[in-house]
Scaffold this active site. Structure first.
Site, PDB file in Angstrom:
ATOM      1  N   SER A  75     -74.327 -81.194  -1.116  1.00 20.56           N
ATOM      2  CA  SER A  75     -74.525 -82.042   0.025  1.00 20.56           C
ATOM      3  C   SER A  75     -73.262 -82.242   0.843  1.00 20.56           C
ATOM      4  CB  SER A  75     -75.069 -83.596  -0.792  1.00 20.56           C
ATOM      5  OG  SER A  75     -75.321 -84.435   0.475  1.00 20.56           O
ATOM      6  N   ASP A  86     -86.355 -81.547   1.946  1.00 23.59           N
ATOM      7  CA  ASP A  86     -85.195 -82.404   1.945  1.00 23.59           C
ATOM      8  C   ASP A  86     -85.036 -83.393   3.029  1.00 23.59           C
ATOM      9  OD1 ASP A  86     -82.466 -83.711   1.787  1.00 23.59           O
ATOM     10  OD2 ASP A  86     -81.873 -81.785   1.170  1.00 23.59           O
ATOM     11  N   HIS A 102     -83.743 -83.824  -1.919  1.00 23.09           N
ATOM     12  CA  HIS A 102     -82.370 -83.714  -1.678  1.00 23.09           C
ATOM     13  C   HIS A 102     -81.439 -83.553  -3.258  1.00 23.09           C
ATOM     14  CE1 HIS A 102     -78.594 -83.944   0.254  1.00 23.09           C
ATOM     15  NE2 HIS A 102     -78.081 -84.698  -0.153  1.00 23.09           N
TER      16      HIS A 102
END
Length: 401
Positions: free
Chosen positions: A189, A318, A347
């Site tokens: 991320s 996502d 995610h």
């Protein structure tokens, strides 16, 4: 519901070592060494009741991992910066007792997501495999300033554009390695974005053998637009990230209030990520506007300059790293980069199995990590058959498969 993996890359990817004597194009390396990214096994079958990106992402936020992950006991090393700041490096296994001993064990360097740390299940789930037999590799997690229960030493946290701490950390880690010892970096991320931006800035000077980007938002400008453009994006995901950042601000308030750039009341009034970045991030890092910060932070702008083999993994559903922000053209233009996508996964989710779900992503990522290490490891090699079976065996032993 299941989804197949799609590989996106340049027509002629860079040649990488397959073993001690042969080289193959990077895309072919993945096809040969990562059966969960290419071939009949390259299918993600999501947990039936986690059937979309929102549910996968929600479960990821509460998933604590398995009890065996608790066996990862880090040794912490603090690394000071020129501005007086400090980050924490968490090593597992522990460093040698002799301070001058150089490490000859292939090492995985991890960068966590927003307000995360070395405790995250998505990190420990991979480490518990690659640091165990038959691999027995080493790992180190770079905890951003103020993260991972570390003390904040200056009135500055971190942001998606700031790569200097990572640069200092990689130099430090590389100095502790015996020459020729392979390093792989993996980011998740926000950590993936910082890693990819750093690699683009460093070019052929990056001290890593290969790298992995997982659930990278890539384009902060467009990601913010998509996040704020829907009710669930603005009121759930953006609000949750703002809350996490405000909690981190509160934790380190005694240090952060020493700066005259930020006003506490404005920070605590933020209800979205963009509002927090307006009240705190862009001011701490001296950007004229949030847009300027988001533009500078976008790692998609740096992909063209990356000179090491980079595998990117993203799910098309996502809700945070939106699929419209994937740098497909940039990837196709750089022979060093391969982007793998799945239609589902959320995610940093990718949960499979009905009872006690576990992350499917660990399989292809471990395959890639061990294959790269094996191709560059100057020590005794592992039987390739062991590599293919290890993740499945571990999951079976846990009752996950």
């Amino acid at each position: 519901m299941s989804s197949n993996v799609n590989l996106i890359h340049h027509k002629e990817t860079v040649l990488v070592p397959l073993d001690n004597t042969n080289k193959v194009p990077f895309a072919d390396f993945i096809r040969q060494k990562c059966p969960h990214l290419y071939g009949p096994e390259a299918t993600f079958r999501q947990t039936p009741y986690l059937f979309n990106g929102h549910l996968q992402t929600g479960y990821a936020s509460i998933y604590k991992g398995t009890p065996s992950m608790d066996d990862i006991l880090y040794q912490r090393e603090y690394l000071g910066m020129e501005d007086g700041g400090e980050i924490a490096l968490d090593w597992f296994p522990a460093l040698p007792d002799e301070k001058d001993t150089l490490i000859d064990t292939p090492t995985l360097v991890c960068l966590h997501g927003l307000t995360g740390g070395s405790h995250e299940s998505y990190i420990r789930g991979i480490l518990e495999v690659v640091t165990a037999a038959p691999f027995s590799y080493r790992s180190v997690v770079i905890n951003s300033r103020g993260c991972g229960k570390s003390e904040l030493k200056t009135p500055q946290l971190f942001c998606g554009a700031y790569t200097e701490d990572a640069r200092v950390a990689f130099k430090r880690i590389a100095r502790q390695m015996k020459p020729g010892t392979p390093l792989i970096a993996i980011g998740f991320s926000l950590g993936a974005n910082i890693l990819v931006k750093y690699l683009g800035e460093e070019g052929d000077q990056a001290p890593v053998t290969a790298a992995i980007s997982v659930a990278n938002p890539f384009d902060f400008v467009r990601s913010s637009e998509y996040l704020d453009g829907s009710l669930i994006g603005r009121n759930v995901y953006s609000a949750a990230m703002a809350t996490n950042l405000k909690n981190l601000y509160t934790l380190h308030e005694d240090m952060l209030i020493k700066s005259d750039k930020v006003r506490k009341e404005e920070v605590m009034a933020a209800t979205t990520l963009r509002q927090f970045d307006e009240a705190a991030t862009r001011r701490i890092f001296d950007y004229a506007s949030v847009h300027d910060y988001y533009f500078d932070a976008s790692s998609s702008r740096k992909i063209e300059h990356i000179k090491v083999p980079l595998l990117c993994l993203n799910a098309l559903d996502d809700p945070i790293a939106h699929h419209e922000c994937l740098p497909v053209k940039e990837v196709e233009a750089n022979p060093n980069v391969v982007l793998a996508t799945t239609p589902y996964g959320g995610h940093i989710g990718w949960f499979e199995h009905f009872q006690r779900p576990s992350r499917w992503m660990n399989k292809p990522l471990v395959e890639f990590i061990t294959a790269i290490f094996q191709a560059h490891d100057q020590r005794t090699h592992i039987d390739p058959a062991d590599v293919a079976a290890t993740v499945e065996t571990i999951e079976h032993d846990k009752g996950l498969a």
